[in-house]
Every structure is written in structure tokens, then in C-alpha cells.
Design an enzyme around this catalytic site. Structure first.
Site, short mmCIF file in Angstrom:
data_model
loop_
_atom_site.label_atom_id
_atom_site.label_comp_id
_atom_site.label_asym_id
_atom_site.label_seq_id
_atom_site.Cartn_x
_atom_site.Cartn_y
_atom_site.Cartn_z
CB SER A 138 -11.67 7.50 6.52
OG SER A 138 -10.34 7.96 6.42
CG ASP A 281 -6.82 8.43 8.34
OD1 ASP A 281 -6.09 7.42 8.47
OD2 ASP A 281 -7.64 8.56 7.42
CG ASP A 283 -9.29 4.50 7.66
OD1 ASP A 283 -8.73 5.62 7.73
OD2 ASP A 283 -9.68 4.01 6.58
CG ASP A 285 -6.98 5.31 4.74
OD1 ASP A 285 -6.99 6.25 5.56
OD2 ASP A 285 -7.87 5.16 3.86
#
Length: 529
Positions: A138, A281, A283, A285
Site C-alpha cells: 500500500s 495511494d 495501490d 485502495d
């Protein structure tokens, strides 16, 4: 526990094997003392050799363990989706995971391109897969990576599944003896289906001028495609941050919440006259939102709570009958969503922190329509993605901007309207490094304050609750104030989440000034704990 010598002898990656072989005895002891375990967001750790880092051996053994747990649940041979972000090591780790699963007899979709984490959550749910694996860390620093597992309709794993996988890891064979079967990349159809579904969250019509950054992550092209499918094509991107780059060269820390991380985005938004600025961000999500304001910089980033209020209110306003709708937020998030839900006759649930709990929010006779956490995570389409999803949240934010413009209003106007209806809610947070977070919590429990900022408070110790509501946290509440204190799950820190609420009034300037003074006093108190 595998010995260091055995680990090195059977490490399938000669690079990490050589790295471990060069470590002195103290470093070896350190790396083998505490293997990675499943936390709030799966396994996460630095890229290095040994069981406490992310490397091929750890990924192979973890995937073997996951396969055994799935087989024990009569899911042997089922479909498993494997995806990855664009971090260092992600492609090799995802490839290894896919090959181990194939060798264990599972049918594997190994996504053909680096993709946002919610794509895997969507695919598991849409395809009825037995599990999903996403290689991602992440918004962690560049030298980290991680391993995230979805089961049960695309939900993140919780106990006992995480502990069962960890137990299976302890009996996993040597990494170089675990079978691997080649797997071809695939998944173009499911990626297309995800993009179409993300675009479908749009309710209104009309254009929106958008400034966007994926912060060197994988969300850029996905966001552009989803927005275009939703009829939003006036999108301006931060070129220096658009292409995936695992080194995150333009930011000190690749998290939209960090000071300075969105400076390039807000400068672009001002330059192009955008109506809204969106930061994903790495990734994709999570989704952060910036809006024009009258401040010295001309733009500001909304808090996760502010975005949560806006999206929750917007979604509930679109329902013909909200009485069976459920919205959810966490124990450390603002209380305003509960008030918004009540005003529509809808239901609100409070969960522990993290989307593994938010995604499981329930109430009798209701269906979950929205969930958020203050850390800029938003689930705007739970029927499709039962997790936070920055792409669909970005589409919905742009949709809200267009809907408001059609009424001659802005995001700032909408926030003011919510404050007039439900009272000013002002949030803040204090993170304080301590020698031992457990001892600090024990000391606070032993001698809790009777008043904060001159206001008498009651204490709710969540460690005394039963079941899934039990956690190591203290909640202090008084007239118009609320402070939640908990230890960090990853660092020796105490975290305090502060909210001040004023009664509804037309005089927002005075209410906000009063709330700001109280918040400052509460932050000072929290900094001393």
C-alpha cells in the site's frame, strides 16, 4: 522453526541467500526471532532475506500454507485470484504465489498487469473464488512489500483464518522443495468488468474538471479509464507522479495524508482551475480529496472524515427507501455519519478499525451501502467491492462535484450544510512515541483523567467488551467531546483520535472557532499521556 542454516541452504533466491550468509550472528538472530505475522492489512515487511522480511522464500511458504488452509475448508481446486502492485519485488512474488497455488491444484487467475488492490477484492467476489492474494504494501516506504489475502466474497481475512495460515507456515516444507507449476497471465475480462462497475457508481450527469495523482502507484490508468467510462474526461494528471515508480521519487512518504505529499497535486489543481483534486495511494485502495477554499494557499485537502460525511450523505440521499440501508464507520472515526444516517431513517454501525471489520458490518434487516474509515478509506459499492476502493470513490466524488455544480453549490457548501444540520464536528489526532505502548495504556487505565479541557468525561474501556468489539482502546466522552486512545499496531506509539461537536447553529464561524480551541486543549492533553 527452520534454522538459519537450513533457511539459507534452501532459499530459492540466491540473492537473499547470499545476503543472509553475510549477516553476523546478531543480525541472523534478529531476523529469525520474529517471523512476519498477519496484521491489520496482511503480511508487511522490508525487502530482505529471512522469515521477518518479504522475499521469495516467505511468499512461497506462505502460499503453501494458504493452500493447506483452503483445502482444510474443502476449497481444494477452487479458483484463486493473484494480483500485484508495482513495488520492488511485486512481480516476482505474485508469480511465485500463482505457481505454488497451481502446483497445489488450484485454478489460478494471475492478473496480467499491476493493478489496484480492489481489483482483486472485486474479482474474488464476482467470480466466487476461494481466495485472492494481492502483493502490496500500500503506502509503506519504498523498501517494503506485503502479502494480502481475501476470502469469503472478497473480504479480508480475520481470525481464525490468519492464525491458521501462520500455524501452517510453521510446518511448511523448505521453500525450494515446494512445487511450482507455470501459470500464464490472464484476467483481461475481469479487469474490464471492474472498470465498468467502478464507473457505474455515477448517479448524476455533467462534466467535472479534475486534478489527479496516483502518487507513483498503479491507479493512474485505472482511474482515467473508470472516469472516462463514467463520462468524466476533463482530467489533468500530475505527470511527475503518474507512471508507476517503486522508488516514489517525488514524495518523502507515499501517503496522501502525509504533509507535503499532495503539494504537486494542489499546485496543478490551482493551475488548471480544477473543481476537485484527487490523490490515490500507491495501490489505489484509498482516496484523498482536495477542494478550493479561501485560505492562503487557495486549496486544502479534506480529512478522511469530511470525505466520509459527504459520500455517506450523497449515497443515502439517492435511495428511494433508506430505512433498510446501513452505513458504517470505525470507533476512531467521526460520529457525524451516525447523525446523517439517523436523519434519513437509515442505520449506522460502528466497528473496530480496519476494513476487515467495516466490510463485515451488519444490522438486522439492513444492507450495507457505504463504509469508511478516517484514514481516507471508502467503500462506496459494497455489493461489488467489499473493501476500500479508491477508484470507485474517485468516480463518486467527481459525480458529487457535478451534481452540486448543477445546483450552484460546491463541496465547501455541502460541508457547511452538513454542519448546519448536524452541528460542527472538528476532528484531530495526536500520535506520541512512547518506550512501551502497553505500559502507557496500563498507566492510563490505572489513573484515567476525570476531565479533559475542563469537561467531565466518562471512560469506556473497550478491552472489557466481548467478541469482535473487544480491542485495546479507551474512549473518553463528555459534553461535546470524544477522545479515543489506542496503541499503534506497528510502532511504539500511543494514538489519540479527537472529536469536538457543537450543537447545530447558523453561526458556523463562531462554532468552528470554539471547536478549534477545544481541540487544541484536547491535543495538548493527549500529548502528555
Amino acid at each position: 522453526m527452520t534454522s538459519a542454516q537450513d533457511w539459507i541452504a534452501h532459499d530459492p533466491d540466491p540473492v537473499t541467500a547470499a545476503e543472509l550468509a553475510s549477516c553476523d550472528p546478531d543480525e541472523i538472530a534478529h531476523r529469525f526471532a520474529h517471523p512476519l505475522t498477519f496484521g491489520t492489512a496482511g503480511l508487511r515487511g522490508p525487502l530482505r532475506g529471512g522469515p521477518d522480511g518479504m522475499n521469495i522464500a516467505v511468499v512461497v511458504r506462505t502460499t503453501w500454507a494458504l493452500a493447506q488452509v483452503l483445502k482444510d475448508r474443502c476449497l481444494g481446486g477452487s479458483l484463486v485470484v493473484v494480483g500485484r502492485d508495482a513495488r520492488h519485488g511485486s512481480e516476482a512474488f505474485a508469480h511465485a504465489a500463482a505457481e505454488v497455488l497451481a502446483a497445489e491444484g488450484f485454478s489460478v487467475i494471475y492478473l496480467y498487469t499491476p493493478a489496484p488492490t480492489p481489483v482483486v477484492a472485486f474479482a474474488v467476489r464476482r467470480l466466487g473464488a476461494g481466495a485472492g492474494v494481492q502483493i502490496t504494501a500500500s503506502h509503506n516506504p519504498p523498501n517494503d512489500n506485503g502479502y494480502k489475502v481475501f476470502v469469503d466474497g472478497g473480504l479480508q481475512i480475520i481470525s481464525p483464518t490468519d492464525r491458521e495460515i501462520e500455524t501452517a507456515i510453521t510446518r511448511a516444507p523448505h521453500a525450494d522443495t515446494i512445487g511450482r507449476t507455470p501459470v500464464a497471465s490472464s484476467g483481461t475480462d475481469i479487469v474490464a468488468a471492474y472498470l465498468e462497475r467502478a464507473a457505474s457508481v455515477r448517479r448524476a450527469a455533467g462534466p467535472a474538471r479534475v486534478a489527479l495523482t496516483p502518487m507513483h502507484g498503479v491507479g493512474g490508468e485505472f482511474a482515467l479509464d473508470a472516469l472516462a467510462l463514467a463520462g468524466i474526461d476533463d482530467v489533468h494528471v500530475v505527470e511527475a507522479q503518474f507512471a508507476p515508480d517503486p522508488d516514489f521519487p517525488t514524495v518523502a512518504f507515499p501517503n496522501p495524508e502525509e504533509p507535503g505529499a499532495t503539494d504537486l497535486l494542489l499546485a496543478l489543481a490551482a493551475e488548471v482551475g480544477a473543481e476537485v483534486a484527487i490523490a490515490l495511494d500507491p495501490d489505489a485502495d484509498r482516496c484523498a480529496v482536495g477542494v478550493p477554499d479561501g485560505g492562503p494557499r487557495g486549496w486544502r485537502m479534506l480529512t478522511g472524515d469530511e470525505t466520509g460525511w459527504l459520500l455517506g450523505d450523497y449515497l443515502l440521499s439517492q435511495l428511494t427507501d433508506p430505512s433498510s440501508a446501513l452505513v458504517a464507520s470505525t470507533v476512531v472515526s467521526s460520529r457525524m455519519l451516525s447523525a446523517i444516517a439517523a436523519s434519513y431513517g437509515a442505520h449506522h454501525a460502528e466497528t473496530l478499525t480496519g476494513f476487515k471489520w467495516l466490510a463485515r458490518a451488519t444490522a438486522p434487516g439492513t444492507a450495507l451501502v457505504y463504509a469508511y474509515e478516517e484514514a481516507i478509506g471508502h467503500c462506496v459499492d459494497p455489493d461489488a467491492v467489499r473493501d476500500k476502493d479508491g477508484i470507485s470513490a474517485a468516480v463518486l466524488i467527481c459525480d458529487l462535484v457535478a451534481a452540486l455544480r448543477a445546483q450552484g453549490r460546491t463541496i465547501t457548501d455541502a460541508l457547511d450544510d452538513l454542519a448546519r444540520r448536524h452541528g460542527v464536528h472538528l476532528t484531530g489526532a495526536v500520535s506520541r512515541r512512547v518506550p512501551d505502548a502497553g505500559q502507557a495504556m496500563a498507566a492510563l487505565r490505572a489513573d484515567p483523567p476525570a476531565a479533559l479541557a475542563g469537561i467531565a468525561v466518562d471512560l469506556d474501556d473497550l478491552s472489557r467488551r466481548r467478541g469482535q468489539q473487544r480491542t485495546d482502546a479507551l474512549v473518553f466522552t463528555g459534553a461535546g467531546i470524544r477522545v479515543v486512545v489506542r496503541p499503534s499496531g506497528t510502532e511504539p506509539k500511543l494514538k489519540s483520535y479527537i472529536e469536538v461537536r457543537c450543537e447545530p447553529t447558523a453561526d458556523l464561524v463562531t462554532a468552528r472557532a470554539h471547536a478549534a480551541r477545544l481541540r487544541t486543549e484536547l491535543e495538548a492533553a493527549a500529548a502528555r499521556w
